[in-house]
Structure formats: structure tokens, C-alpha cells
Design a protein around this motif. Structure first.
Motif, PDB file in Angstrom:
ATOM      1  N   ALA A  45     -17.175   1.936  -2.915  1.00  0.00           N
ATOM      2  CA  ALA A  45     -16.644   1.072  -1.887  1.00  0.00           C
ATOM      3  C   ALA A  45     -14.998   1.107  -2.025  1.00  0.00           C
ATOM      4  O   ALA A  45     -14.332   1.128  -1.118  1.00  0.00           O
ATOM      5  CB  ALA A  45     -17.238  -0.236  -1.804  1.00  0.00           C
ATOM      6  N   ALA A  46     -14.689   0.925  -3.200  1.00  0.00           N
ATOM      7  CA  ALA A  46     -13.316   0.770  -3.378  1.00  0.00           C
ATOM      8  C   ALA A  46     -12.703   2.031  -3.334  1.00  0.00           C
ATOM      9  O   ALA A  46     -11.543   1.820  -2.812  1.00  0.00           O
ATOM     10  CB  ALA A  46     -12.701   0.234  -4.622  1.00  0.00           C
ATOM     11  N   PHE A  47     -13.101   3.316  -3.579  1.00  0.00           N
ATOM     12  CA  PHE A  47     -12.658   4.266  -3.581  1.00  0.00           C
ATOM     13  C   PHE A  47     -12.467   4.746  -2.147  1.00  0.00           C
ATOM     14  O   PHE A  47     -11.419   5.329  -1.533  1.00  0.00           O
ATOM     15  CB  PHE A  47     -13.559   5.456  -4.358  1.00  0.00           C
ATOM     16  N   LYS A  48     -13.713   4.590  -1.309  1.00  0.00           N
ATOM     17  CA  LYS A  48     -13.570   4.853   0.106  1.00  0.00           C
ATOM     18  C   LYS A  48     -12.582   3.801   0.775  1.00  0.00           C
ATOM     19  O   LYS A  48     -11.948   4.526   1.635  1.00  0.00           O
ATOM     20  CB  LYS A  48     -14.908   4.496   0.755  1.00  0.00           C
ATOM     21  N   GLU A  49     -12.372   2.706   0.232  1.00  0.00           N
ATOM     22  CA  GLU A  49     -11.245   1.758   1.071  1.00  0.00           C
ATOM     23  C   GLU A  49     -10.050   2.470   0.819  1.00  0.00           C
ATOM     24  O   GLU A  49      -9.264   2.401   1.714  1.00  0.00           O
ATOM     25  CB  GLU A  49     -11.381   0.382   0.653  1.00  0.00           C
ATOM     26  N   LYS A  50     -10.051   2.565  -0.299  1.00  0.00           N
ATOM     27  CA  LYS A  50      -8.376   3.431  -0.854  1.00  0.00           C
ATOM     28  C   LYS A  50      -8.035   4.814   0.273  1.00  0.00           C
ATOM     29  O   LYS A  50      -7.116   4.923   0.764  1.00  0.00           O
ATOM     30  CB  LYS A  50      -8.490   3.894  -2.316  1.00  0.00           C
ATOM     31  N   LEU A  51      -9.108   5.418   0.239  1.00  0.00           N
ATOM     32  CA  LEU A  51      -9.146   6.687   1.027  1.00  0.00           C
ATOM     33  C   LEU A  51      -8.729   6.513   2.578  1.00  0.00           C
ATOM     34  O   LEU A  51      -7.989   6.998   3.099  1.00  0.00           O
ATOM     35  CB  LEU A  51     -10.473   7.571   0.914  1.00  0.00           C
ATOM     36  N   ARG A  52      -9.451   5.286   2.996  1.00  0.00           N
ATOM     37  CA  ARG A  52      -9.423   4.959   4.433  1.00  0.00           C
ATOM     38  C   ARG A  52      -7.949   4.284   4.778  1.00  0.00           C
ATOM     39  O   ARG A  52      -7.408   4.565   5.635  1.00  0.00           O
ATOM     40  CB  ARG A  52     -10.287   3.929   4.723  1.00  0.00           C
ATOM     41  N   GLN A  53      -7.445   3.815   3.508  1.00  0.00           N
ATOM     42  CA  GLN A  53      -6.038   3.222   3.497  1.00  0.00           C
ATOM     43  C   GLN A  53      -4.901   4.310   3.434  1.00  0.00           C
ATOM     44  O   GLN A  53      -3.703   4.121   3.318  1.00  0.00           O
ATOM     45  CB  GLN A  53      -6.001   2.216   2.885  1.00  0.00           C
ATOM     46  N   GLY A  54      -5.471   5.343   3.417  1.00  0.00           N
ATOM     47  CA  GLY A  54      -4.399   6.542   3.052  1.00  0.00           C
ATOM     48  C   GLY A  54      -4.084   6.835   1.349  1.00  0.00           C
ATOM     49  O   GLY A  54      -2.866   7.431   1.239  1.00  0.00           O
TER      50      GLY A  54
END
Length: 117
Positions: A106-115
Motif C-alpha cells: 500500500a505504501a509503495f502504491k501510494e508512493k507511485l501514485r504521488q509520482g
């Protein structure tokens, strides 16, 4: 395999027996000081699960009769459970790892989502 009327009656009788044993155990606990009650929290929760399982789990006629002959079937089942706890602890350890991995994803996906910041 279909449950016979006799098996159903014996399973109901066994459920009633362990329910009464659970009520007696609860009364014993309620007579204890809070610190002692906490020492028995694991046993209490596990015994509740055993009672719930017996409500849904149909035993054969012979199995139900064997447990009905026990002085305290709930305690006998719990004692057996305590001696096979390793699978339970393995499951707990798996849940810890799976939850940690889920949080990492989830943290990795959030980091990707934020660029990737």
C-alpha cells in the motif's frame, strides 16, 4: 453424508453440555480478581471458540458419545488444543508477515501514485 436423527440429538446434547460447562467456567472467572481473570483470557476466548464450533460441527454418533462421557468435555477439548498450539502460532506469524507485506504494498502504491516522491 447426512446426519441421522440420533447423531443430531447427540450433537445437540453435547452442545448443551459444553455450553453449561462454559457458563460454569465463566462463573469461576467472575469470582476471581481482575488480574487473575486476565491470566485466563486466552483460555476463555479459545473455549468460546470451541463452543461456537460445536454449534456448527456435526460429530459422528460415537464421537459425540465419547465426549458426552467426559466429566468436562470443554476442558478435554481445550487441553488437546493447548498441546497442538504450534499450528495456531504459525498462523499468527503468517498473519503478521502478510499484514506487514500488505502495508508495504500500500505504501509503495501510494508512493507511485504521488509520482515517486
Amino acid at each position: 453424508m447426512a446426519v441421522t436423527d440420533n447423531e443430531e440429538a447427540l450433537n445437540r446434547k453435547l452442545y448443551e453440555k459444553v455450553t453449561a460447562e462454559m457458563e460454569a467456567y465463566e462463573n469461576e472467572l467472575l469470582a476471581m480478581p481482575p488480574e487473575e481473570i486476565l491470566e485466563h483470557a486466552y483460555a476463555y476466548a479459545t473455549k468460546q471458540d470451541i463452543v461456537l464450533a460445536l454449534e456448527e460441527h456435526d460429530l459422528s454418533e460415537k464421537q459425540a458419545q465419547a465426549l458426552l462421557r467426559c466429566d468436562n468435555a470443554l476442558e478435554a477439548i481445550f487441553d488437546r488444543w493447548e498441546h497442538t498450539e504450534m499450528a495456531y502460532m504459525d498462523t499468527i506469524c503468517d498473519m503478521i508477515s502478510w499484514t506487514a507485506n500488505e502495508k508495504l504494498r500500500a505504501a509503495f502504491k501510494e508512493k507511485l501514485r504521488q509520482g515517486g516522491r
